[in-house]
Scaffold this active site. Structure first.
Site, short mmCIF file in Angstrom:
data_model
loop_
_atom_site.label_atom_id
_atom_site.label_comp_id
_atom_site.label_asym_id
_atom_site.label_seq_id
_atom_site.Cartn_x
_atom_site.Cartn_y
_atom_site.Cartn_z
N ASN A 134 -6.19 -2.62 2.50
CA ASN A 134 -6.04 -4.24 2.69
C ASN A 134 -7.60 -4.49 2.52
OD1 ASN A 134 -3.22 -4.31 2.62
ND2 ASN A 134 -3.29 -4.38 4.84
N ARG A 148 0.94 -1.09 -0.06
CA ARG A 148 0.02 -0.04 0.02
C ARG A 148 0.95 1.50 -0.19
NH1 ARG A 148 -3.07 0.11 5.03
NH2 ARG A 148 -1.53 -1.30 5.64
#
Length: 88
Positions: free
Chosen positions: A36, A18
């Site tokens: 996520n 990320r």
């Protein structure tokens, strides 16, 4: 503007995916998010020029060095009003 949502599967959580996605998106001038998912994948929403979003999707195919990407699926979505690029 092009608006897309992608789901990235593989070894993509706990490897800086990320964070690296946000860095790349900011380099390309893309707005959106990376988060996520409960199934171990990462979802990426993005808005930008056609070329920039295409470059982002290409980058997602590999991701950062510690990641192992198995698959990237994407779909066009309705226009969004994201400001900057966020991780969740």
């Amino acid at each position: 503007m092009r608006y897309m949502k992608a789901r990235v599967t593989g070894d993509v959580q706990g490897v800086g995916f990320r964070y690296a996605t946000a860095q790349r998106a900011r380099q390309l001038g893309i707005s959106g998010y990376a988060r996520n998912c409960d199934d171990g994948s990462v979802e990426v929403g993005m808005a930008g020029s056609h070329d920039d979003v295409a470059a982002m999707i290409d980058w997602l195919q590999t991701g950062p060095p510690a990641a192992r990407v198995d698959q990237v699926t994407g779909e066009r979505i309705a226009p969004q009003s994201w400001s900057g690029f966020q991780t969740a």
